[in-house]
Design a protein around this motif. Structure first.
Motif, short mmCIF file in Angstrom:
data_model
loop_
_atom_site.label_atom_id
_atom_site.label_comp_id
_atom_site.label_asym_id
_atom_site.label_seq_id
_atom_site.Cartn_x
_atom_site.Cartn_y
_atom_site.Cartn_z
N ALA A 12 -12.20 5.09 -3.70
CA ALA A 12 -12.10 4.65 -5.08
C ALA A 12 -12.44 3.17 -5.16
CB ALA A 12 -10.71 4.90 -5.65
N LEU A 13 -13.24 2.83 -6.13
CA LEU A 13 -13.55 1.44 -6.44
C LEU A 13 -12.93 1.11 -7.79
CD1 LEU A 13 -15.13 -1.28 -6.17
CD2 LEU A 13 -17.05 -0.11 -7.29
N TYR A 14 -12.07 0.10 -7.82
CA TYR A 14 -11.50 -0.39 -9.08
C TYR A 14 -12.19 -1.69 -9.47
CZ TYR A 14 -7.52 2.84 -9.17
OH TYR A 14 -6.73 3.95 -9.25
N ILE A 15 -12.46 -1.81 -10.76
CA ILE A 15 -13.00 -3.05 -11.31
C ILE A 15 -12.13 -3.45 -12.50
CG2 ILE A 15 -15.00 -4.20 -12.32
CD1 ILE A 15 -16.77 -2.13 -10.96
N SER A 16 -11.44 -4.57 -12.38
CA SER A 16 -10.48 -5.00 -13.40
C SER A 16 -10.64 -6.49 -13.66
CB SER A 16 -9.04 -4.70 -12.97
OG SER A 16 -8.86 -3.34 -12.69
N SER A 17 -10.08 -6.92 -14.78
CA SER A 17 -10.15 -8.33 -15.16
C SER A 17 -8.78 -8.82 -15.59
CB SER A 17 -11.15 -8.53 -16.30
OG SER A 17 -11.11 -9.86 -16.79
N MET A 18 -8.42 -9.99 -15.12
CA MET A 18 -7.16 -10.59 -15.54
C MET A 18 -7.17 -10.97 -17.01
SD MET A 18 -5.13 -10.59 -12.87
CE MET A 18 -3.93 -11.92 -12.87
N ASN A 19 -8.35 -10.99 -17.62
CA ASN A 19 -8.49 -11.31 -19.05
C ASN A 19 -8.47 -10.06 -19.92
OD1 ASN A 19 -8.79 -13.32 -21.07
ND2 ASN A 19 -10.97 -12.85 -21.26
#
Length: 391
Positions: A272-279
């Protein structure tokens, strides 16, 4: 909250402005791990990904697009399909006389239903059906539209796409187009929660049923021998991505966070690849502990070292973008979809704010307009990950 507003004018306002949260979901069920494993950057990004090596990314295939449909529980479900057109396919399987599209022409027929938004967000059943707006969205690369309810190839890697709550099958069209250039067949079904409202919702017709049928339908469409499967989900669609298929599937979760279910037990996925942003104002990693909450089995990637050349990504990886101007929740969607939202909602945003109607990241996106900039980060990473996992 909406019931407190009342009144026809405010009802319409709420119905229209709430799509600002159309791609936002609450993940209160997430139980983040207290373990973390912050690894230094292992990969290098060149020229901020604006010049991607064509040979490495196999950007040689022309891309075809078809608007398919499948019958599920006596309901026609729209499915958007992108696929590579190689020379043999073009000569033997595709009627090139039906090619209609160049980059400057419209390609995708997109619709936003105010009625569906009101139904799902406030249980309002009295908004008229005609309360909707249609848009013609441009593709991001030259596309050949093929008027044919079948796929041109019998084999190859297949990637399913799962949109978020009140999303659409075109939300991640830019990623589908890029993957089709790399040889993937990409299929994006419209789920019952879509704001397009192409069909009536009914009991039992849910994401699981539709996703399972989508896989079964491949044979009907002529793809009898898929070589591998993957799935990409955004927001609510990350749950679909985690639950679909078996351990052989590759998974990409955009605007999600590694989560635990079943009394703290993590999903049994091998890759699994997760792509997230703190914004991200909807699924903020800060709510769940940020970097320190990332499960230890995930390798944390660096934005400054987006991989695309001569490196192998770990099967469990996460890109956590941490900067004040980082992507918000809907920055991950294709530019055309977001522009449609801006066109519909911008005139009402000041009123919505005055009435304290939560618009969350729509107000951020109205200022940032960063879909294209976000795509420069996301697309190369997704392309490499899925090629390594599936091809």
């Amino acid at each position: 909250m909406f019931r407190m507003l009342g009144g026809g004018t405010l009802l319409l306002l709420a119905s229209i402005t709430k799509p600002a949260t159309a791609f936002l979901t609450s993940h209160d069920d997430i139980i983040p791990s207290t373990n973390s494993n912050y690894l230094p950057s292992i990969l290098k990004m060149a020229e901020k990904n604006t010049n991607i090596d064509n040979d490495n990314n196999n950007m040689n295939n022309e891309v075809g697009y078809s608007s398919l449909s499948m019958l599920v529980m006596n309901t026609q479900i729209p499915v958007a399909a992108w696929y590579p057109i190689v020379k043999d396919d073009e000569e033997s399987n595709i009627n090139t006389k039906k090619e209609e599209h160049t980059k400057q022409e419209t390609c995708y027929s997109h619709r936003i239903s105010i009625k569906r938004i009101g139904e799902l967000l406030a249980q309002w059943n009295f908004i008229p059906e005609f309360a909707s707006k249609s848009y013609e969205l441009q593709s991001n690369i030259p596309i050949k539209i093929v008027d044919n309810n079948e796929l041109p190839s019998a084999n190859g890697p297949v990637v399913l796409f799962a949109h978020g709550y009140l999303g659409s099958r075109f939300d991640l069209a830019h990623i589908c187009e890029a993957l089709a250039q790399d040889g993937f067949t990409c299929l994006s079904a419209e789920y019952p929660e879509s704001l397009a409202a192409s069909y009536e919702r009914k009991e039992g017709l849910d994401r699981t049923v539709i996703t399972n049928q989508l896989v079964e339908e491949l044979t009907t469409w002529g793809m009898t021998n898929p070589t591998s499967f993957g799935i990409v989900g955004h927001s609510l669609g990350t749950g679909t991505a985690l639950s679909a298929g078996d351990d052989s599937w590759a998974r990409v979760c955009i605007a999600g966070f590694p989560r635990n279910f079943n009394n703290g037990l993590a999903p049994t996925v091998k890759s699994a690849l997760y792509i997230s942003s703190m914004n991200d104002g909807a699924v903020s990693p800060q709510r769940f502990g940020g970097v320190d909450a990332i499960p230890k089995e995930y390798t944390l990637l660096s934005e400054e070292a987006i991989p695309y050349n001569n490196k192998i990504l770990p099967s469990k990886s996460m890109l956590l973008i941490d900067r004040p101007d980082g992507p918000n929740h809907i920055s991950f969607l294709t530019d055309g979809v977001n522009n449609a939202m801006i066109d519909l909602l911008s005139p009402l945003l000041p009123i919505a704010k005055g009435l304290s109607i939560p618009v969350l990241d729509f107000d951020k996106y109205q200022l940032s307009r960063d879909s294209d900039a976000t795509a420069q980060i996301v697309i190369p990473l997704v392309r490499q990950y899925l090629k390594e996992q599936m091809i």
